[in-house]
Design a protein around this motif. Structure first.
Motif, short mmCIF file in Angstrom:
data_model
loop_
_atom_site.label_atom_id
_atom_site.label_comp_id
_atom_site.label_asym_id
_atom_site.label_seq_id
_atom_site.Cartn_x
_atom_site.Cartn_y
_atom_site.Cartn_z
N GLN A 5 -7.32 -4.02 57.33
CA GLN A 5 -7.74 -2.71 57.18
C GLN A 5 -6.53 -1.70 56.41
OE1 GLN A 5 -7.51 -2.10 61.87
NE2 GLN A 5 -8.72 -0.53 60.99
N LEU A 6 -6.88 -0.87 56.00
CA LEU A 6 -5.48 0.29 55.62
C LEU A 6 -4.82 0.58 56.95
CD1 LEU A 6 -4.30 1.13 53.12
CD2 LEU A 6 -6.45 0.19 52.87
N TYR A 7 -3.52 0.59 56.87
CA TYR A 7 -2.71 1.42 58.16
C TYR A 7 -2.05 2.65 57.71
CZ TYR A 7 -2.84 -3.55 59.31
OH TYR A 7 -3.64 -4.97 59.61
N ALA A 8 -2.34 3.69 58.43
CA ALA A 8 -2.00 5.10 58.00
C ALA A 8 -1.66 5.82 59.17
CB ALA A 8 -3.16 5.52 57.27
N VAL A 9 -1.18 5.29 59.95
CA VAL A 9 -0.72 6.18 61.29
C VAL A 9 0.54 6.89 60.91
CG1 VAL A 9 -1.53 4.54 62.88
CG2 VAL A 9 0.72 4.55 62.28
N ASP A 10 0.79 8.19 61.74
CA ASP A 10 1.78 8.87 61.41
C ASP A 10 3.41 8.02 61.88
OD1 ASP A 10 0.51 11.05 60.75
OD2 ASP A 10 0.10 11.85 62.42
N TYR A 11 4.41 8.59 61.24
CA TYR A 11 5.42 7.76 61.74
C TYR A 11 6.78 8.79 61.02
CZ TYR A 11 5.54 6.58 56.59
OH TYR A 11 5.51 6.60 55.20
N THR A 12 7.97 8.56 61.62
CA THR A 12 9.16 9.17 61.07
C THR A 12 10.12 8.09 60.44
OG1 THR A 12 10.44 9.09 63.07
CG2 THR A 12 8.73 10.90 62.86
N ASP A 13 10.91 8.55 59.66
CA ASP A 13 12.11 7.67 58.97
C ASP A 13 12.91 7.15 60.10
OD1 ASP A 13 11.19 8.08 56.35
OD2 ASP A 13 12.57 9.37 55.83
N ALA A 14 13.05 8.00 61.10
CA ALA A 14 14.09 7.47 62.23
C ALA A 14 13.17 6.26 63.04
CB ALA A 14 14.19 8.67 63.14
N GLU A 15 12.12 6.61 63.25
CA GLU A 15 11.19 5.18 63.97
C GLU A 15 11.16 4.30 63.04
OE1 GLU A 15 7.82 7.79 66.64
OE2 GLU A 15 7.66 7.67 64.26
N VAL A 16 10.87 4.33 61.76
CA VAL A 16 10.83 3.16 60.96
C VAL A 16 11.87 2.36 60.98
CG1 VAL A 16 10.25 2.08 58.90
CG2 VAL A 16 9.06 3.92 59.73
#
Length: 466
Positions: free
Chosen positions: A242-253
């Motif tokens: 499925q498509l993945y489209a949860v919220d994230y921040t650059d710091a988290e990634v």
């Protein structure tokens, strides 16, 4: 007695026959998604026998043989090529009503002019005749493609691939366009941390960029995306549950990437955040280059862990999945559209229960800038048979514009699979011909015929810019 697969195969009314023979039959082929080997095309291979061409790597046939009780020795094991073919020939009569029965005999007719039914009684004669032809220049890979009137095809290639075979094909002046498609599934597969780190190391080697951080990882992938563009690619592809489209921040990634490259395990929410970030990056690069992005959704892969460990992936142990698609798909497309960075997009689904979902989703983001910008893609994998094709066409017709559909593709690993375009065209003509005869469509053969020609070739040519 009526001949099996005669000239009016699947064409159940006079108007359908006229539509197919006058408008669809002679249209060239654009096969914008398949898994053919660029090396075999570059080398213009002549296969030694029919087994090598027909049974090596074809998990559709493997599944049927297993269901028929054939031992794995004769499928992926060490039996001789002819012994494997014998077992396939013994299976074919039992594939009645499975598309394999149609495809098998279409391929025998279209490539080898053989209209004898394949069975144990005919196996030896058919094997010998086809194998003898395959050794001749007229049956090299390039000539098999020419025989089917193919104009363009797109292979499926990992970002780390050298594309050396594509380069050779182009340098040799082959008149059929053979273009790479950017398939970065491994670049975002963090389900296996060790495997992901092996991939990072390989990417580091081919890109020449030392990768220690998330930004360097993106830089290395971007250089490969640029390289694919230099090699003629205008298409990307993703195989996803499925498509993945949860919220994230650059710091988290950045932190997730640090943990991954340190060999640490990550949580499931972190897994999804990383994949979500990767998909956005790839989509932005696609939009920047005016590429077409493809998303194959809904496969539940590698269900049989015992056989997965024995044979590896893509060996016939996958099925339809029942994933929740709507909210994440909407969120992903909307995120890109919100900043006007949504590229031309094709959505394929594997679960027919999601047909209406995807067909209506495309309408949310067709903004008038490109005809059919967001496509409800052709019936795929388990669904690329008469019933699945019919359902996809009916859903698209009811909820979108069939007239702007970009048509069929093979999604195949076999150079003999191109009669699937004919199969699709016959189903399409039969549906429209029946409705013309019923008075549900105008009795205007040129109007309907021109739309059929658009679906078979013209729409794809314009959509992809080829």
């Amino acid at each position: 007695m009526k001949k099996f697969i005669d000239e009016n195969f699947l064409l159940q009314n006079v108007t359908a026959q006229e539509l197919y023979h006058q408008f669809a039959k002679e249209m060239p082929i654009i096969d914008y998604h398949n898994h053919l080997s660029p090396e075999q095309i570059a080398r213009d291979v002549n296969f030694e026998n029919l087994t090598q061409l027909w049974l090596y790597g074809d998990h559709y046939k493997w599944r049927a043989m297993r269901t028929n009780g054939v031992d794995e020795k004769y499928i992926t094991g060490n039996a001789t090529d002819y012994e494997k073919f014998e077992q396939w020939a013994a299976t074919v009569p039992y594939t009645l009503r499975n598309p394999l029965y149609h495809w098998t005999h279409l391929e025998l007719q279209r490539y080898f002019n053989i209209d004898t039914l394949l069975s144990p009684a005919t196996a030896k004669v058919i094997y010998d005749e086809c194998s003898a032809k395959l050794k001749t220049p007229a049956f090299s890979v390039k000539n098999l493609l020419r025989k089917m009137n193919v104009k363009v095809l797109c292979t499926t290639d990992d970002p780390t691939d050298s594309l050396e075979h594509h380069r050779r094909i182009k340098e040799d002046g082959f008149e059929i366009k053979v273009l790479p498609a950017f398939r970065p599934d491994k670049a975002m597969n963090v389900d296996d941390v060790a495997g992901f780190n092996n991939y990072v190391n390989k990417l580091q080697e081919v890109s020449g960029i030392l990768i220690a951080t998330w930004s360097e990882y993106l830089q290395a992938l971007k250089t490969r995306h640029d390289f694919f563009a230099e090699m003629g690619s205008t298409v990307s592809d993703h195989g996803l549950e499925q498509l993945y489209a949860v919220d994230y921040t650059d710091a988290e990634v950045k932190n997730i990437f640090r943990k991954l490259t340190a060999g640490e395990s990550i949580s499931q929410p972190e897994n999804i955040k990383f994949k979500s970030a990767m998909l956005v990056q790839f989509a932005l690069w696609d939009h920047e280059k005016n590429w077409v992005q493809q998303y194959h959704l809904g496969a539940l892969r590698n269900n049989n862990s015992r056989m997965m460990q024995t044979l590896g992936p893509d060996t016939g142990w996958d099925s339809i999945g029942d994933f929740s698609q709507a909210k994440q798909l909407s969120k992903f497309l909307n995120r890109l559209d919100h900043t006007n960075q949504l590229a031309k997009t094709i959505l394929y689904n594997l679960n027919p229960a999601d047909n209406e979902l995807l067909a209506t989703m495309t309408g949310n983001f067709n903004d008038g800038t490109v005809a059919g910008k967001i496509q409800f893609g052709a019936s795929w994998w388990f669904l690329d048979q008469k019933d699945g094709i019919t359902k996809q066409l009916n859903t698209l017709s009811s909820m979108g514009l069939l007239s702007k559909f970009i048509g069929m593709l093979t999604d195949s690993r076999s150079v003999l699979s191109f009669p699937r375009h004919e199969y699709f065209r016959r189903v399409l003509c039969n549906i429209l011909g029946e409705e013309m005869e019923n008075g549900e469509l105008p009795d205007d053969i040129n109007l309907v015929g021109s739309i059929i020609q658009d679906i078979c070739f013209n729409n794809a040519k314009e959509y992809f810019g080829w």
